[in-house]
Design a protein around this motif. Structure first.
Motif, PDB file in Angstrom:
ATOM      1  N   LEU A  35       0.148   3.143   3.149  1.00 18.28           N
ATOM      2  CA  LEU A  35      -1.079   3.909   2.943  1.00 18.28           C
ATOM      3  C   LEU A  35      -0.794   5.407   2.833  1.00 18.28           C
ATOM      4  N   ILE A  36       0.177   5.896   3.590  1.00 19.18           N
ATOM      5  CA  ILE A  36       0.552   7.308   3.483  1.00 19.18           C
ATOM      6  C   ILE A  36       1.071   7.603   2.081  1.00 19.18           C
ATOM      7  N   PHE A  37       2.000   6.771   1.601  1.00 21.65           N
ATOM      8  CA  PHE A  37       2.516   6.952   0.250  1.00 21.65           C
ATOM      9  C   PHE A  37       1.398   6.849  -0.782  1.00 21.65           C
ATOM     10  N   ILE A  59       8.448   4.587  -4.818  1.00 26.69           N
ATOM     11  CA  ILE A  59       9.215   4.833  -3.594  1.00 26.69           C
ATOM     12  C   ILE A  59       8.590   4.076  -2.420  1.00 26.69           C
ATOM     13  N   GLY A  60       7.257   4.143  -2.335  1.00 29.78           N
ATOM     14  CA  GLY A  60       6.571   3.417  -1.269  1.00 29.78           C
ATOM     15  C   GLY A  60       6.824   1.921  -1.343  1.00 29.78           C
ATOM     16  N   ARG A  61       6.829   1.371  -2.558  1.00 21.93           N
ATOM     17  CA  ARG A  61       7.112  -0.058  -2.726  1.00 21.93           C
ATOM     18  C   ARG A  61       8.540  -0.382  -2.293  1.00 21.93           C
ATOM     19  N   PHE A  62       9.476   0.468  -2.644  1.00 23.09           N
ATOM     20  CA  PHE A  62      10.877   0.249  -2.299  1.00 23.09           C
ATOM     21  C   PHE A  62      11.077   0.245  -0.779  1.00 23.09           C
ATOM     22  N   LEU A  63      10.369   1.134  -0.082  1.00 26.33           N
ATOM     23  CA  LEU A  63      10.571   1.282   1.362  1.00 26.33           C
ATOM     24  C   LEU A  63       9.753   0.291   2.195  1.00 26.33           C
ATOM     25  N   THR A  64       8.628  -0.166   1.665  1.00 22.92           N
ATOM     26  CA  THR A  64       7.718  -0.984   2.472  1.00 22.92           C
ATOM     27  C   THR A  64       7.555  -2.413   1.981  1.00 22.92           C
ATOM     28  N   GLY A  65       7.872  -2.684   0.721  1.00 23.79           N
ATOM     29  CA  GLY A  65       7.614  -4.008   0.164  1.00 23.79           C
ATOM     30  C   GLY A  65       6.165  -4.220  -0.203  1.00 23.79           C
ATOM     31  N   ILE A  66       5.379  -3.144  -0.192  1.00 25.85           N
ATOM     32  CA  ILE A  66       3.952  -3.205  -0.516  1.00 25.85           C
ATOM     33  C   ILE A  66       3.716  -2.394  -1.783  1.00 25.85           C
ATOM     34  N   GLU A  67       3.179  -3.036  -2.806  1.00 21.99           N
ATOM     35  CA  GLU A  67       2.973  -2.362  -4.089  1.00 21.99           C
ATOM     36  C   GLU A  67       1.500  -2.034  -4.279  1.00 21.99           C
ATOM     37  N   ILE A  68       1.183  -0.751  -4.284  1.00 16.20           N
ATOM     38  CA  ILE A  68      -0.192  -0.298  -4.492  1.00 16.20           C
ATOM     39  C   ILE A  68      -0.199   0.634  -5.688  1.00 16.20           C
ATOM     40  N   GLY A  85       5.101  -8.081   0.251  1.00 15.69           N
ATOM     41  CA  GLY A  85       4.629  -8.827  -0.908  1.00 15.69           C
ATOM     42  C   GLY A  85       3.203  -8.551  -1.320  1.00 15.69           C
ATOM     43  N   VAL A  86       2.507  -7.647  -0.649  1.00 17.28           N
ATOM     44  CA  VAL A  86       1.146  -7.299  -1.044  1.00 17.28           C
ATOM     45  C   VAL A  86       1.182  -6.539  -2.372  1.00 17.28           C
ATOM     46  N   VAL A  87       0.288  -6.911  -3.296  1.00 14.51           N
ATOM     47  CA  VAL A  87       0.168  -6.230  -4.584  1.00 14.51           C
ATOM     48  C   VAL A  87      -1.306  -5.876  -4.797  1.00 14.51           C
ATOM     49  N   ILE A  88      -1.570  -4.592  -5.044  1.00 11.05           N
ATOM     50  CA  ILE A  88      -2.932  -4.112  -5.254  1.00 11.05           C
ATOM     51  C   ILE A  88      -2.980  -3.408  -6.603  1.00 11.05           C
TER      52      ILE A  88
END
Length: 251
Positions: A35-37, A59-68, A85-88
């Motif tokens: 959420l910060i990213f 970068i956020g996806r790379f570090l967290t595994g969450i793609e927003i 694995g979350v994708v938004i």
């Protein structure tokens, strides 16, 4: 931004019994980091710095595994639990106080640019692990989506959607189905409760038909009695029976 961060940390501590301290949430929860990213990426996106927004999101996806996607709109106190694995998607809108678990996809079914392709989650929606919500429709306030459900149609406020394709749970119908099964001497839920087993589906269909038939018969009895007919094998005298009333009832 810092005000929102404090709210995020507090909401995680409130909703996750495993969170022992605010410092732990800040440093060890990938959902908070994502959420910060996203807030940084979204701010760049709104200033038409599209590449910057996408790069920060990457970068956020790379570090967290969450793609927003940086174009997505996310409200306050949203909790992405675990999150891997979350994708938004780009046109997704997530309201305040929503909870999203791992492997959730808020995706689109259209390839047309400039259209609302991704879902809108209103306030307080909970999306279970592995669920797929696909399309530009709305999931109403306080609704719940079960794990691994595939939702392709709007979900009313406060409702619960489960299954693939998702169906809205009707608690009244399910209760009536249970009662009918008990009357018949077995439970159709025995081994395959709420699953997509074809035999279970067939039994559920038969039970639903029986429940609906009982409901119709009960309504017919009430109307006949209201028209002046007894159902004990006798009919009231002709001067007490109004044929016109019966005719109107049938019409």
């Amino acid at each position: 931004m810092f005000k929102h961060l404090r709210e995020d940390l507090a909401s995680v501590r409130e909703r996750d019994p495993a969170a022992r301290s605010t410092w732990e949430v800040l440093t060890c929860y990938p959902g908070v980091h994502a959420l910060i990213f996203h807030r940084i990426a979204h701010a760049a996106w709104n200033r038409r710095l599209f590449w910057v927004g996408r790069f920060v999101s990457h970068i956020g996806r790379f570090l967290t595994g969450i793609e927003i996607h940086p174009g997505a709109v996310i409200g306050r106190r949203v909790f992405i639990d675990h999150g891997m694995g979350v994708v938004i998607g780009e046109t997704a809108v997530i309201g305040d106080d929503c909870t999203i678990y791992q492997a959730v996809t808020l995706g689109g079914t259209s390839l047309y640019r400039g259209t609302k392709r991704h879902p809108t989650l209103e306030r307080g929606v909970v999306v279970g692990a592995g669920a797929k919500v696909l399309g530009g429709f709305t999931v109403g306030e306080g609704a719940k989506i079960g794990s691994n459900a595939v939702v392709v149609k709007p979900v009313p406020a406060g409702a619960t959607a489960v299954g693939n394709p998702a169906r809205i749970i009707d608690s009244e119908r399910d209760s009536a189905r249970e009662q009918k099964a008990e009357q018949m001497g077995f439970s159709a839920y025995g081994v395959t409760r709420d699953m997509d087993d074809p035999v279970s589906k067939a039994l559920h269909g038969l039970l639903d038909h029986a429940v609906d038939t009982d409901r119709r018969l009960h309504a017919l009895v009430e109307r006949l009695e209201a028209a002046g007919l007894k159902l004990d094998g006798e009919m009231k005298p002709a001067d007490e029976f109004d044929p016109g009333k019966l005719s109107r009832m049938v019409d």
